[in-house]
Design a protein around this motif. Structure first.
Motif, PDB file in Angstrom:
ATOM      1  N   ALA A 282      27.725  11.597  62.952  1.00  0.00           N
ATOM      2  CA  ALA A 282      27.685  12.678  61.967  1.00  0.00           C
ATOM      3  C   ALA A 282      26.973  13.903  62.532  1.00  0.00           C
ATOM      4  CB  ALA A 282      26.999  12.185  60.696  1.00  0.00           C
ATOM      5  N   GLU A 283      25.811  13.692  63.134  1.00  0.00           N
ATOM      6  CA  GLU A 283      25.058  14.828  63.667  1.00  0.00           C
ATOM      7  C   GLU A 283      25.799  15.513  64.810  1.00  0.00           C
ATOM      8  OE1 GLU A 283      20.833  15.075  63.711  1.00  0.00           O
ATOM      9  OE2 GLU A 283      20.635  12.939  63.245  1.00  0.00           O
ATOM     10  N   ALA A 284      26.426  14.709  65.679  1.00  0.00           N
ATOM     11  CA  ALA A 284      27.131  15.284  66.820  1.00  0.00           C
ATOM     12  C   ALA A 284      28.390  16.037  66.384  1.00  0.00           C
ATOM     13  CB  ALA A 284      27.492  14.183  67.816  1.00  0.00           C
ATOM     14  N   MET A 285      29.067  15.522  65.343  1.00  0.00           N
ATOM     15  CA  MET A 285      30.310  16.152  64.896  1.00  0.00           C
ATOM     16  C   MET A 285      30.079  17.413  64.079  1.00  0.00           C
ATOM     17  SD  MET A 285      32.871  13.042  63.716  1.00  0.00           S
ATOM     18  CE  MET A 285      34.198  14.216  63.337  1.00  0.00           C
ATOM     19  N   ALA A 286      28.913  17.542  63.463  1.00  0.00           N
ATOM     20  CA  ALA A 286      28.690  18.619  62.499  1.00  0.00           C
ATOM     21  C   ALA A 286      29.002  20.018  63.044  1.00  0.00           C
ATOM     22  CB  ALA A 286      27.267  18.551  61.967  1.00  0.00           C
TER      23      ALA A 286
ATOM     24  N   GLY B  69      18.245   6.346  52.696  1.00  0.00           N
ATOM     25  CA  GLY B  69      17.325   7.157  53.479  1.00  0.00           C
ATOM     26  C   GLY B  69      18.004   7.801  54.675  1.00  0.00           C
ATOM     27  N   VAL B  70      18.870   7.057  55.346  1.00  0.00           N
ATOM     28  CA  VAL B  70      19.612   7.604  56.479  1.00  0.00           C
ATOM     29  C   VAL B  70      20.477   8.782  56.017  1.00  0.00           C
ATOM     30  CG1 VAL B  70      21.391   7.132  58.199  1.00  0.00           C
ATOM     31  CG2 VAL B  70      19.608   5.432  57.765  1.00  0.00           C
ATOM     32  N   LEU B  71      21.164   8.604  54.894  1.00  0.00           N
ATOM     33  CA  LEU B  71      22.041   9.657  54.385  1.00  0.00           C
ATOM     34  C   LEU B  71      21.241  10.878  53.939  1.00  0.00           C
ATOM     35  CD1 LEU B  71      24.638   7.511  52.384  1.00  0.00           C
ATOM     36  CD2 LEU B  71      24.951   8.626  54.600  1.00  0.00           C
ATOM     37  N   SER B  72      20.080  10.655  53.341  1.00  0.00           N
ATOM     38  CA  SER B  72      19.235  11.780  52.928  1.00  0.00           C
ATOM     39  C   SER B  72      18.778  12.580  54.147  1.00  0.00           C
ATOM     40  CB  SER B  72      18.025  11.275  52.139  1.00  0.00           C
ATOM     41  OG  SER B  72      18.430  10.691  50.922  1.00  0.00           O
ATOM     42  N   GLY B  73      18.433  11.875  55.212  1.00  0.00           N
ATOM     43  CA  GLY B  73      18.032  12.554  56.430  1.00  0.00           C
ATOM     44  C   GLY B  73      19.159  13.377  57.026  1.00  0.00           C
ATOM     45  N   LEU B  74      20.364  12.818  57.002  1.00  0.00           N
ATOM     46  CA  LEU B  74      21.520  13.558  57.511  1.00  0.00           C
ATOM     47  C   LEU B  74      21.775  14.803  56.676  1.00  0.00           C
ATOM     48  CD1 LEU B  74      24.020  10.660  58.339  1.00  0.00           C
ATOM     49  CD2 LEU B  74      22.945  12.226  59.967  1.00  0.00           C
ATOM     50  N   ARG B  75      21.673  14.671  55.363  1.00  0.00           N
ATOM     51  CA  ARG B  75      21.897  15.838  54.506  1.00  0.00           C
ATOM     52  C   ARG B  75      20.890  16.942  54.826  1.00  0.00           C
ATOM     53  NH1 ARG B  75      21.838  13.532  50.127  1.00  0.00           N
ATOM     54  NH2 ARG B  75      24.064  13.506  49.637  1.00  0.00           N
ATOM     55  N   ALA B  76      19.641  16.576  55.052  1.00  0.00           N
ATOM     56  CA  ALA B  76      18.620  17.575  55.355  1.00  0.00           C
ATOM     57  C   ALA B  76      18.898  18.290  56.671  1.00  0.00           C
ATOM     58  CB  ALA B  76      17.240  16.909  55.400  1.00  0.00           C
ATOM     59  N   ARG B  77      19.507  17.563  57.631  1.00  0.00           N
ATOM     60  CA  ARG B  77      19.715  18.146  58.961  1.00  0.00           C
ATOM     61  C   ARG B  77      21.044  18.873  59.101  1.00  0.00           C
ATOM     62  NH1 ARG B  77      17.289  13.217  59.975  1.00  0.00           N
ATOM     63  NH2 ARG B  77      19.236  12.178  60.541  1.00  0.00           N
ATOM     64  N   ILE B  78      22.119  18.365  58.491  1.00  0.00           N
ATOM     65  CA  ILE B  78      23.428  18.984  58.737  1.00  0.00           C
ATOM     66  C   ILE B  78      24.148  19.397  57.459  1.00  0.00           C
ATOM     67  CG2 ILE B  78      23.723  17.663  60.874  1.00  0.00           C
ATOM     68  CD1 ILE B  78      25.723  15.878  59.398  1.00  0.00           C
TER      69      ILE B  78
END
Length: 396
Positions: A92-96, A157-166
């Motif tokens: 997810a982070e790499a594709m964003a 928690g993983v999804l919340s972290g992703l939302r905050a970053r991307i």
């Protein structure tokens, strides 16, 4: 004419269902593009003329484990943790950035985000673009984590972290379930009585479409006087398959008077073992072959299960990891097959399971009912119509 951007992970089982929907949209005059960490994989399955935006992203592969994906010995919670920590979240982070660039350049009316390509939904939400979820497995449509609340909390928690970053830090949508539209490529009758429901969830059935297939399959090898069994473990399990395939081979050989098998062995684990009763090949034209087989032995991969049931073929399922145990449970619950233990099943047990699904009429009757339900749901045609409706709703 509308524009649809499909955001998919670099996994064949997640690309294939979307291909049928994309083809249907194209046939209706819409423009379609793709975003993926492996553009070549999309081009091989969606056609060489597909418009594909490249994204960065990891592959579900661990160096030092041969040609397999992930360490072959991990199962259960450990495999789930590996999947999320080492593949889904980094993907997810790499594709964003690539998805962001694709949205800005292509200007889609709707982003169609695979349920495991979290960047699709998170980026769309951040940029204010309507998005739909493409759910290529029925596993997420039951509350499989109800008994493990700590695991569910960890994933949140993983999804919340992703939302905050991307994504949009103030957003609330679960990137696995669009609040606008969720296309579930199954039907409630297969998922079971506790199937997830909601106004935005549409059970459209499997998306079955033609795909590239080996042209040299020896069709004249099939003996119409005997039952034919297809044995396949999909495209991502070559590292764990040799023992299981060998047991399948033995089970069929011991029933050669009434049974033959086509075993898909992409890694060549059974090299030299084929004979007049067992055909061992590295790839098969699966959809045409399913029209001529009487049973399927597989790993409970969602696509393979749905394609078998689309043809009314009962199953013996041996789940390995990820969503496969859930899908296997749905197979058993629907009465369309028998579950065996992948790591421990013997040729004797496999043979008994095959005898049951081939000769006890209840399994074939249930598979026939599921075939009717799958086809009535509409598949790619219904999915394309739902996407068109989403565009119309946003315009109105």
């Amino acid at each position: 004419m509308s524009r649809f951007l499909f955001v998919v992970p670099p996994l064949v089982g997640h690309i294939n269902p979307a291909v049928g929907v994309a083809a249907e949209l194209t046939a209706r005059g819409h423009r379609v593009a793709w975003a993926c960490a492996d553009p070549g994989l999309v081009l091989r399955h969606a056609g060489g003329k597909a418009v594909v935006f490249s994204c960065d992203g990891p592959q579900l592969h661990v160096p030092g484990t041969g040609d397999g994906v992930r360490p072959p010995d991990i199962r259960g919670p450990e495999a789930l943790k590996f999947l999320w920590e080492r593949f889904l979240a980094p993907l997810a982070e790499a594709m964003a950035p690539g998805v962001t660039a694709a949205v800005r350049e292509f200007g889609p009316d709707v982003v169609v985000a695979d349920q495991q390509a979290f960047a699709g939904g998170l980026v769309a939400e951040r940029l204010g673009v309507p998005w739909a979820t493409s759910a290529t497995t029925s596993a997420e449509f039951t509350d499989v984590l109800a008994g493990t609340p700590k695991v569910a909390d960890w994933i949140d928690g993983v999804l919340s972290g992703l939302r905050a970053r991307i994504g949009d830090p103030s957003g609330t949508a679960d990137p696995r379930f669009s609040p606008h539209l969720v296309l579930a490529f199954s039907i409630r009758e297969f998922v079971g009585p506790d199937a997830r429901t909601g106004e935005q969830i549409r059970y459209v059935g499997p998306s079955i479409t033609e795909r590239p297939a080996p042209a040299d399959f020896p069709w004249d090898w099939l003996d119409p006087s005997r039952a034919t069994v297809l044995v396949t473990l999909g495209t991502a399990n070559t590292d764990v398959g040799p023992r299981f395939l060998a047991e399948c081979h033995q089970a069929v050989r011991s029933r050669a008077d009434r049974m033959q098998a086509v075993i898909v062995d992409p890694a060549g684990a059974l090299a030299g073992a084929d004979d007049k009763d067992v055909l061992i090949v590295r790839a098969v034209p699966q959809l045409p072959l399913l029209e001529r087989v009487d049973a399927v032995v597989c790993h409970a991969g969602h696509n393979t299960v749905c394609e078998a049931l689309w043809h009314g073929v009962p199953l013996v399922v041996a789940p390995i990891r990820d969503d496969q145990p859930v899908v296997a449970g749905q197979v058993v619950q629907a009465g369309v097959g028998i579950r065996v233990r992948f790591g421990r099943v013997t040729a004797v047990k496999l043979g008994e399971a095959l005898d049951a699904v081939l000769h006890e009429p209840g399994y074939r009757a249930a598979a026939g009912r599921m075939r009717s339900g799958f086809r009535a749901a509409g598949g790619a045609t219904a999915a394309a119509s739902r996407l068109e409706e989403l565009v119309a709703e946003e315009v109105s």
